[in-house]
Design a protein around this motif. Structure first.
Motif, PDB file in Angstrom:
ATOM      1  N   SER A 180       0.844  -1.189   0.000  1.00  0.00           N
ATOM      2  CA  SER A 180       0.000   0.000   0.000  1.00  0.00           C
ATOM      3  C   SER A 180       0.880   1.239   0.000  1.00  0.00           C
ATOM      4  O   SER A 180       1.998   1.216   0.525  1.00  0.00           O
ATOM      5  CB  SER A 180      -0.925   0.008   1.223  1.00  0.00           C
ATOM      6  OG  SER A 180      -0.174   0.035   2.425  1.00  0.00           O
ATOM      7  N   VAL A 181       0.369   2.320  -0.583  1.00  0.00           N
ATOM      8  CA  VAL A 181       1.076   3.597  -0.615  1.00  0.00           C
ATOM      9  C   VAL A 181       0.083   4.709  -0.317  1.00  0.00           C
ATOM     10  O   VAL A 181      -1.131   4.553  -0.507  1.00  0.00           O
ATOM     11  CB  VAL A 181       1.750   3.850  -1.984  1.00  0.00           C
ATOM     12  CG1 VAL A 181       2.819   2.812  -2.263  1.00  0.00           C
ATOM     13  CG2 VAL A 181       0.712   3.856  -3.101  1.00  0.00           C
ATOM     14  N   ARG A 182       0.605   5.827   0.159  1.00  0.00           N
ATOM     15  CA  ARG A 182      -0.230   6.987   0.463  1.00  0.00           C
ATOM     16  C   ARG A 182      -0.006   8.072  -0.577  1.00  0.00           C
ATOM     17  O   ARG A 182       1.128   8.393  -0.912  1.00  0.00           O
ATOM     18  CB  ARG A 182       0.095   7.533   1.853  1.00  0.00           C
ATOM     19  CG  ARG A 182      -0.783   8.713   2.286  1.00  0.00           C
ATOM     20  CD  ARG A 182      -0.269   9.296   3.592  1.00  0.00           C
ATOM     21  NE  ARG A 182      -0.416   8.354   4.678  1.00  0.00           N
ATOM     22  CZ  ARG A 182      -1.495   8.267   5.458  1.00  0.00           C
ATOM     23  NH1 ARG A 182      -2.509   9.094   5.262  1.00  0.00           N
ATOM     24  NH2 ARG A 182      -1.551   7.386   6.440  1.00  0.00           N
ATOM     25  N   ASN A 183      -1.109   8.621  -1.076  1.00  0.00           N
ATOM     26  CA  ASN A 183      -1.035   9.701  -2.049  1.00  0.00           C
ATOM     27  C   ASN A 183      -2.140  10.698  -1.761  1.00  0.00           C
ATOM     28  O   ASN A 183      -3.328  10.354  -1.782  1.00  0.00           O
ATOM     29  CB  ASN A 183      -1.171   9.163  -3.481  1.00  0.00           C
ATOM     30  CG  ASN A 183      -1.005  10.244  -4.526  1.00  0.00           C
ATOM     31  OD1 ASN A 183      -0.273  11.216  -4.325  1.00  0.00           O
ATOM     32  ND2 ASN A 183      -1.704  10.104  -5.641  1.00  0.00           N
ATOM     33  N   LEU A 184      -1.748  11.945  -1.443  1.00  0.00           N
ATOM     34  CA  LEU A 184      -2.704  13.013  -1.136  1.00  0.00           C
ATOM     35  C   LEU A 184      -3.672  12.608  -0.025  1.00  0.00           C
ATOM     36  O   LEU A 184      -4.869  12.886  -0.082  1.00  0.00           O
ATOM     37  CB  LEU A 184      -3.481  13.413  -2.391  1.00  0.00           C
ATOM     38  CG  LEU A 184      -2.643  13.963  -3.556  1.00  0.00           C
ATOM     39  CD1 LEU A 184      -3.522  14.257  -4.754  1.00  0.00           C
ATOM     40  CD2 LEU A 184      -1.884  15.209  -3.125  1.00  0.00           C
ATOM     41  N   GLY A 185      -3.153  11.904   0.980  1.00  0.00           N
ATOM     42  CA  GLY A 185      -3.969  11.527   2.131  1.00  0.00           C
ATOM     43  C   GLY A 185      -4.778  10.264   1.951  1.00  0.00           C
ATOM     44  O   GLY A 185      -5.475   9.848   2.878  1.00  0.00           O
ATOM     45  N   VAL A 186      -4.706   9.636   0.781  1.00  0.00           N
ATOM     46  CA  VAL A 186      -5.459   8.408   0.515  1.00  0.00           C
ATOM     47  C   VAL A 186      -4.485   7.243   0.463  1.00  0.00           C
ATOM     48  O   VAL A 186      -3.425   7.332  -0.164  1.00  0.00           O
ATOM     49  CB  VAL A 186      -6.231   8.504  -0.815  1.00  0.00           C
ATOM     50  CG1 VAL A 186      -6.996   7.212  -1.082  1.00  0.00           C
ATOM     51  CG2 VAL A 186      -7.175   9.687  -0.789  1.00  0.00           C
ATOM     52  N   ILE A 187      -4.851   6.145   1.125  1.00  0.00           N
ATOM     53  CA  ILE A 187      -4.022   4.949   1.140  1.00  0.00           C
ATOM     54  C   ILE A 187      -4.538   3.985   0.070  1.00  0.00           C
ATOM     55  O   ILE A 187      -5.669   3.499   0.163  1.00  0.00           O
ATOM     56  CB  ILE A 187      -4.022   4.278   2.521  1.00  0.00           C
ATOM     57  CG1 ILE A 187      -3.508   5.263   3.586  1.00  0.00           C
ATOM     58  CG2 ILE A 187      -3.164   3.019   2.509  1.00  0.00           C
ATOM     59  CD1 ILE A 187      -3.562   4.715   4.994  1.00  0.00           C
TER      60      ILE A 187
END
Length: 257
Positions: A43-50
Motif C-alpha cells: 500500500s502507498v499513500r497519495n494526497l492523504g489516501v491509502i
C-alpha cells in the motif's frame, strides 16, 4: 521534473503494483529510482489516501475510522454542554469531512467494505441526537437528513460529473465523460441528456466469475455515466449547479429512505 525544478527523494519514494485478488505476486518487484532500488509495497499513500495493491481500500477506510472514532469520543465527552445544532456542526467539521474526503474512490465497493464507515456515521448520529444504542440508527440519519455512506459516494461522483459536462471540472476528467450521441438524431434518446457508457469489452455492473466488480466499472469513465443515466430527465437537463445539488440530495435521500 527538471523544468519544474523538482527532484525525487529516493528515501521517500514508494510504488505499488495494482492487480486483482488472484495475483499474489506483484507484476513488478522493484524499480530503480536514482541510486536507490525501491521494492513494491502492499500500500502507498497519495494526497492523504491509502491505495492498496488490490484497490479494496481497506487500509484507507480503517485509517479514516480510526481518526473519526477519536474525534467522536472527544465530542461525546462534552455533548451535554452543547446544543444539537452545535454538536452537528462539530460532527460535520471532524467526522463528515473525513468520511467525504476523496470518497469518490470508494465507488463500486461492496457493502461489506463500507460497513466500517456506516458504523462511524451511525455512532456520530446517535451522539448528536443523544439516542441510545437500541434506537434505530436509520431513523436518526433520517431525522438529521444525513445521506448514508453509499449515497454520499454517489453524490460526490454525480457532482463531479455535472462539473465535467458543464465545463467546470478539470480537463483530465472532463475528457472522460461524453454525451451520448444516438445513431439516428430523431430518436427519443437524443433529448434525454444521457451520457455515453464506454464499451471496452466490459459493461457497467458486470462482475467477474469471482463476484467482484471489475476495476473498469469503478472508474469515473464507466461509473459516472451509469449513475447519471439513472437520474430523472429533469435533473439531467439542469444547468444550475446549486439547483442540481439541491435536487440531487433530495433524489438520493428518497432513494435511501
Amino acid at each position: 521534473m527538471v523544468q519544474n525544478r523538482l527532484l525525487l527523494n529516493d528515501d521517500k519514494t514508494e510504488f505499488v503494483c495494482f492487480s486483482n485478488r488472484k495475483d499474489q505476486i506483484p507484476l513488478v518487484n522493484d524499480i530503480c529510482v536514482g541510486s536507490k532500488i525501491v521494492s513494491a509495497a502492499n500500500s502507498v499513500r497519495n494526497l492523504g489516501v491509502i491505495f492498496d495493491s488490490k484497490l479494496v481500500m481497506e487500509k484507507h477506510i480503517a485509517n479514516v475510522c480510526r481518526s473519526a472514532y477519536a474525534y467522536i469520543r472527544s465530542i461525546s465527552r462534552i455533548r451535554k454542554l452543547l446544543s444539537l445544532s452545535d454538536t452537528e456542526i462539530l460532527m460535520h467539521a471532524f467526522i463528515s469531512s473525513r468520511i467525504d474526503s476523496c470518497n469518490s474512490l470508494l465507488i463500486g465497493l461492496p457493502d461489506a467494505s463500507l460497513k466500517p464507515l456506516e458504523r462511524i456515521q451511525k455512532v456520530a448520529a446517535r451522539v448528536v441526537t443523544r439516542s441510545s444504542k437500541f434506537d434505530s440508527a436509520s431513523d436518526q440519519l433520517k431525522r438529521l437528513h444525513w445521506l448514508p455512506i453509499r449515497q454520499r459516494i454517489h453524490y460526490k461522483v454525480l457532482t463531479i460529473t455535472f462539473k465535467c459536462i458543464h465545463g467546470l471540472g478539470p480537463s483530465y476528467l472532463s475528457e472522460l465523460v461524453r454525451w451520448h450521441v444516438p445513431s439516428r438524431p430523431n430518436l427519443r434518446s437524443a433529448s434525454n441528456y444521457e451520457l455515453q457508457i464506454p464499451s471496452l469489452g466490459l459493461v457497467s455492473n458486470t462482475k467477474s466469475k469471482f463476484g467482484k466488480v471489475m476495476y473498469f466499472d469503478r472508474s469515473l469513465q464507466c461509473a459516472a455515466p451509469s449513475l447519471w443515466n439513472k437520474m430523472p430527465v429533469g435533473m439531467r437537463s439542469c444547468d444550475s449547479f446549486d439547483t442540481f445539488k439541491a435536487q440531487l440530495k433530495t433524489y438520493l435521500f428518497k432513494e435511501a429512505f
